[in-house]
Design an enzyme around this catalytic site. Sequence first.
Site, PDB file in Angstrom:
ATOM      1  N   LYS A   1       0.333  -1.326   0.092  1.00 55.03           N
ATOM      2  CA  LYS A   1       0.750  -0.090  -0.360  1.00 55.03           C
ATOM      3  C   LYS A   1       1.083   1.477   0.026  1.00 55.03           C
ATOM      4  O   LYS A   1       1.876   1.184   0.864  1.00 55.03           O
ATOM      5  CB  LYS A   1      -1.128   0.209   1.099  1.00 55.03           C
ATOM      6  CG  LYS A   1      -1.297   0.967   1.239  1.00 55.03           C
ATOM      7  CD  LYS A   1      -2.673   0.731   2.665  1.00 55.03           C
ATOM      8  CE  LYS A   1      -3.541   1.933   2.533  1.00 55.03           C
ATOM      9  NZ  LYS A   1      -4.982   1.864   3.627  1.00 55.03           N
TER      10      LYS A   1
ATOM     11  N   SER B   1      -9.946   2.423   2.545  1.00 59.28           N
ATOM     12  CA  SER B   1      -8.950   2.614   1.453  1.00 59.28           C
ATOM     13  C   SER B   1      -8.202   1.667   1.020  1.00 59.28           C
ATOM     14  O   SER B   1      -7.772   2.197  -0.159  1.00 59.28           O
ATOM     15  CB  SER B   1      -8.058   3.761   2.012  1.00 59.28           C
ATOM     16  OG  SER B   1      -7.457   3.191   3.832  1.00 59.28           O
TER      17      SER B   1
ATOM     18  N   SER C   1     -10.281  -0.007   6.981  1.00 59.34           N
ATOM     19  CA  SER C   1      -9.641   0.590   5.437  1.00 59.34           C
ATOM     20  C   SER C   1      -9.029  -1.201   4.892  1.00 59.34           C
ATOM     21  O   SER C   1      -8.615  -0.980   3.381  1.00 59.34           O
ATOM     22  CB  SER C   1      -8.495   1.001   5.593  1.00 59.34           C
ATOM     23  OG  SER C   1      -9.825   2.678   5.678  1.00 59.34           O
TER      24      SER C   1
END
Lengths: 99, 496
Positions: free
Chosen positions: B79, B154, B178
């Site tokens: 990420k 997210s 998330s």
Amino acid sequence: MSAITRDEVAHLARLSRLALDEGELDHFAAQLDQIVGAVARVAEVAAGDIPPSSHALPLTNVFRPDEVRPCLTPEQALSGAPAVEDDRFRVPRILGEEA
Amino acid sequence: MSLVHKTAAELGRLVASREASAVEVTQAHLDRIAEVDSKVTAFLHVDAERALAQARTVDERIARGDKLGPLAGVPIAHKDVFTTEDMPTTAGSKILEGWRPPYDATVTRRLREAGLIILGKTNLDEFAMGSSTENSAYGPSHNPWDLSRVPGGSSGGSSAAVASYQAPLSTGTDTGGSIRQPAAVTGIVGMKPTYGGSSRYGLIAFASSLDTPGPFARNVLDAALLQEAFSGHDEFDSTSIDAPVPPVVEAARQADVAGLRIGVVKEFGGEGYQPGVLARFHETVDLLESLGAKVVEVSCPTFGYALPAYYLIAPSECSSNLARFDAMRYGLRVGDDGTRSAEEVMALTRAAGFGPEVKRRIMLGTYALSSGYYDAYYGQAQKVRTLISRDFEAAFHQVDVLISPTTPTTAFPIGERADDPMAMYLADLCTIPSNLAGNAAISVPCGLADEDGLPVGLQIMAPVLGDDRCYRVGAAVEKAYADRWGGPLLSKAPAL
């Protein structure tokens, strides 16, 4: 009655160092009003004598040993700087003329 | 079966036994990225050369007889909110476009030490604020089940990469859901470890008392292997727990719920929940009973106030954390024409560099922390946080784990909630309590909703440092459903 006014949003934008235009202020004022109205529901919980939690873990004052060890070089620390002068961050003027 | 369809555990075994080289495994995934990522847009940055160089190093070390971990030579998507000294790190924001961090996050460093091959950096909602990746300054990622829908957020680039076989593993961060929400809506496994179990050092901060790094994988065991690889005490994170990592891998192999007490959270269900989500959830409750678990209903009365409390606490912390983006030391600088003051340049830069959701949250947090409003908003939310922890404590006196749907609905269409913040926030309704209390929680697939044929997630919540219970129950559900469905849920996804 609205929970938050457009003037308040303009003030928040100044405090937040966000140079918003008029259109953005209108848009955010309506949305923040809706959000603040919704989150205000926390007031419904009877929590008068309940201690607040800032954190999920009961930890305080955690330090690692105070030992000298390698850290970033000036080149590394300045590698992402928008402007550099004499191995330092070059920034716009900080003091106002009138100050 | 092609290399990209294998599990991370299998790939690690193949590389260790030299039946496949890390270079072959890495190349297969790079080829898959080249084939499908123009449709999915999971990655913000792919570095094929560097990935292959890392893979060659792993192969050389194995040839020399070095003893490496179980995931050595296995590719991973990382990420783009963790710093990486050899790759750009943007947090999905224009304010960090092109920034190269001078150091690696602890999670990044541990991935490298475990011999994992970092393929690239994945897309996310800007500064991890959102539930769809639509808040990314670089455009949305797409759900591999239906490209017109969101992959959650997210960590939506990470969920989309794993669900589309571009990587067997990925990293995420979970502040309000998330990791679990994107895992649920893409039909994969996503785990939020106990807060403090995984290091925040080098994780670009959103809400420091809530942010938790965690793994994504296509099966429960792979997620456990990844969590074990990057977890454990870190002296560079003052909130890191100085205790052994819970036995997550062993629990994932145990996969048995006989005699376990499981609580269904009474407050999560009913109005606002998609019927197909509730149907799959109730079927899973029956399944767990048939596997020998003792299922009871448990009430957690304050959970209904978790969402409003979270949307005061998280923005408050965000407004403070994001003050560091001041146009002075790194990142974007706008309007520095020699006449403007630092304060004017700062305000122009932040207006140009942050997207709408980040601006909303900074202002909301500034409001909640203002004198005159502090007690009524931030202070009251912190008290509600205490009550939510107490609800969990009381519940875990009665049961070993709590369960609920992970999300109220399946993946929604791109654009549907993009400018409706309150509708977007509802995606995190069931996941937020575990962030506020800091306990462990996982999402595992539990079927497809009848209305739209899209994946539904089961959330399993365990006490602080009870991460192994999440894996134990998750693996039992996974095994029972694989028997019933004739394979993993993801095998039902349409080909890209």
